[in-house]
Scaffold this motif. Sequence first.
Motif, PDB file in Angstrom:
ATOM      1  N   TRP A   1       0.822  -1.206   0.000  1.00 13.34           N
ATOM      2  CA  TRP A   1       0.000   0.000   0.000  1.00 13.34           C
ATOM      3  C   TRP A   1       0.859   1.261   0.000  1.00 13.34           C
ATOM      4  CZ3 TRP A   1      -0.205   3.783   3.808  1.00 13.34           C
ATOM      5  CH2 TRP A   1      -1.203   4.737   3.654  1.00 13.34           C
ATOM      6  N   ALA A   2       1.933   1.267   0.780  1.00 15.36           N
ATOM      7  CA  ALA A   2       2.821   2.432   0.822  1.00 15.36           C
ATOM      8  C   ALA A   2       3.476   2.691  -0.524  1.00 15.36           C
ATOM      9  CB  ALA A   2       3.888   2.233   1.905  1.00 15.36           C
ATOM     10  N   LEU A   3       3.713   1.626  -1.286  1.00 21.04           N
ATOM     11  CA  LEU A   3       4.312   1.754  -2.617  1.00 21.04           C
ATOM     12  C   LEU A   3       3.267   1.950  -3.703  1.00 21.04           C
ATOM     13  CD1 LEU A   3       7.004  -1.054  -2.343  1.00 21.04           C
ATOM     14  CD2 LEU A   3       7.451   1.403  -2.417  1.00 21.04           C
ATOM     15  N   ALA A   4       1.972   2.058  -3.318  1.00 22.27           N
ATOM     16  CA  ALA A   4       0.874   2.206  -4.275  1.00 22.27           C
ATOM     17  C   ALA A   4       0.817   1.028  -5.232  1.00 22.27           C
ATOM     18  CB  ALA A   4       0.999   3.521  -5.043  1.00 22.27           C
ATOM     19  N   ALA A   5       1.070  -0.166  -4.716  1.00 20.87           N
ATOM     20  CA  ALA A   5       1.075  -1.369  -5.545  1.00 20.87           C
ATOM     21  C   ALA A   5      -0.139  -2.255  -5.302  1.00 20.87           C
ATOM     22  CB  ALA A   5       2.359  -2.167  -5.286  1.00 20.87           C
ATOM     23  N   CYS A   6      -1.092  -1.837  -4.479  1.00 21.23           N
ATOM     24  CA  CYS A   6      -2.283  -2.630  -4.204  1.00 21.23           C
ATOM     25  C   CYS A   6      -3.336  -2.399  -5.277  1.00 21.23           C
ATOM     26  CB  CYS A   6      -2.856  -2.261  -2.828  1.00 21.23           C
ATOM     27  SG  CYS A   6      -1.850  -2.792  -1.429  1.00 21.23           S
ATOM     28  N   SER A   7      -4.227  -3.361  -5.399  1.00 24.04           N
ATOM     29  CA  SER A   7      -5.367  -3.181  -6.283  1.00 24.04           C
ATOM     30  C   SER A   7      -6.352  -2.196  -5.652  1.00 24.04           C
ATOM     31  CB  SER A   7      -6.053  -4.516  -6.548  1.00 24.04           C
ATOM     32  OG  SER A   7      -6.608  -5.029  -5.345  1.00 24.04           O
ATOM     33  N   THR A   8      -7.372  -1.815  -6.429  1.00 23.11           N
ATOM     34  CA  THR A   8      -8.350  -0.861  -5.919  1.00 23.11           C
ATOM     35  C   THR A   8      -9.088  -1.410  -4.705  1.00 23.11           C
ATOM     36  OG1 THR A   8      -8.644  -0.036  -8.174  1.00 23.11           O
ATOM     37  CG2 THR A   8     -10.336   0.556  -6.556  1.00 23.11           C
ATOM     38  N   GLU A   9      -9.475  -2.688  -4.767  1.00 21.16           N
ATOM     39  CA  GLU A   9     -10.194  -3.289  -3.651  1.00 21.16           C
ATOM     40  C   GLU A   9      -9.302  -3.417  -2.424  1.00 21.16           C
ATOM     41  OE1 GLU A   9      -9.959  -4.487  -6.630  1.00 21.16           O
ATOM     42  OE2 GLU A   9     -11.973  -4.318  -7.488  1.00 21.16           O
ATOM     43  N   GLU A  10      -8.029  -3.816  -2.638  1.00 24.04           N
ATOM     44  CA  GLU A  10      -7.108  -3.947  -1.510  1.00 24.04           C
ATOM     45  C   GLU A  10      -6.816  -2.588  -0.878  1.00 24.04           C
ATOM     46  OE1 GLU A  10      -4.559  -7.859  -3.030  1.00 24.04           O
ATOM     47  OE2 GLU A  10      -3.864  -5.821  -3.461  1.00 24.04           O
TER      48      GLU A  10
END
Length: 469
Positions: free
Chosen positions: A112-121
């Motif tokens: 999440w800190a790296l903005a690598a999560c999906s929209t739902e995550e």
Amino acid sequence: MNEPGRFEVYDEHEGQGGHGGEEPYEKGETESGSADASPGADGMSSGNGDDRHPTPEPGPDLPPRIPLPRASVEDTGQPLPDLQVRDLADPAPRRPPLVLEHRVLKALLGAWALAACSTEETAAVEEHLGDCGACADEARRLREAVGLLHPAESLDLDPSLRTRVLAGCLERRPPRIPVPEWATPYDAQTARLDALLQDFGDAEWHAPVRLRWFEKDEPTSRRTTVAGVIAHLLTVDGLVAVALGLQDPMGDVAADHPTPSARTEAYWRASHYPPTRAVRAPWREQSHDLVRTVSFTGGGTGKLSVPYGDFELPLRDAMLDRAFECWVHAEDIAEAVDYPYEPPSGRDLHSMVDLAARMLPTVLSARRRAGLAAPSPGPHRHLVPAGEPGRSLRLEIEGSGGGEWLIPLDSPAAVGSAEHEVAHIALDGGEFCRLAAGHVSPTEAAAGQVGDREAIRDVLFAAASLSRM
């Protein structure tokens, strides 16, 4: 027999025409056996220009020319399809939010800190951070760490781009009145600072700025605002304006305040209120007048003397000095508003380093007379005759704008000599300029130093003493 011009309809189910079992005509043929043309746009026959035989109206056995409306699904009595409800602002169908365990959400914090999560995550993690204090603290630390991996980058163009574009334009079409080469650094640095200021609001113009310099080998500072810094540049640039015969922004009080610091303090005191964004217009107009005047008067004015109160500089060096100070204070302003600011282009930076290197022997001699630098040892105690080689320090500047200079240590009139080299200092170009601006301590500036420690210390402190408000 059929009446002339009448079409016979062929019923494929009966296999015969409509009159007495005679064989039907082929579709589109008349009794004479010639093919009739297709109907025109208005439904009338256009073959051979004869409009006497219109297309017959559809009979009860022919399909209608315009189909009837289709039956609505609501009239059939069948159940309607189950449609997904969509938001008008978000046409994509909504999905139910993810429900994840605490350990899974905690494991997703790094992504999440790296903005690598999906929209739902991302939605699930951010909803969880509002309820879990421990994960919120961990997420904040991770986000700060990511910020260190990706330092802020300036939105401005490469400082060397302006020089390259102008050089390319001037090669194609030389100017009728060119700007002298020694004035181009001032032109470039004032343009860069003006571009930084153009989008400032009132809050940025009143942001606090701390001016720093060295005085008597001690760091000194003065607090002002962004507008106060521009007022400072305006008043000191006025020294060059007066030398060129232009109007002095200080007016009648200029004669009582000949030095840069005295002029600045007097200007600040004369203002009934702290300087505001209104100071940008006169500073910008004055900088344009300076460049325009030296361009129209030609390169011969470069030898004109510009008094600074305690010393004088030729106009060509004074313009370079003003370019250097403009860049240094632009960095002060950018730091105050938390905006990155790049150093000058390599060519301009080299010229600034060269000016400081040429001034070092004179400053070093003055410091020696004031007892701030060690006297020349042994046979070099007396001044070296003009033009003669003497003890020298090799100043090596690395990176953009780099080069090497041999600094005579015993006399400003002496000539640097590699045969009499007693010390060697290596610094980055930007670091050396910040040392000369009083932003870096002399004891921490040199990246590498070899040789006479006393000579190295004297030169580094002499470089720092070049700074002023």
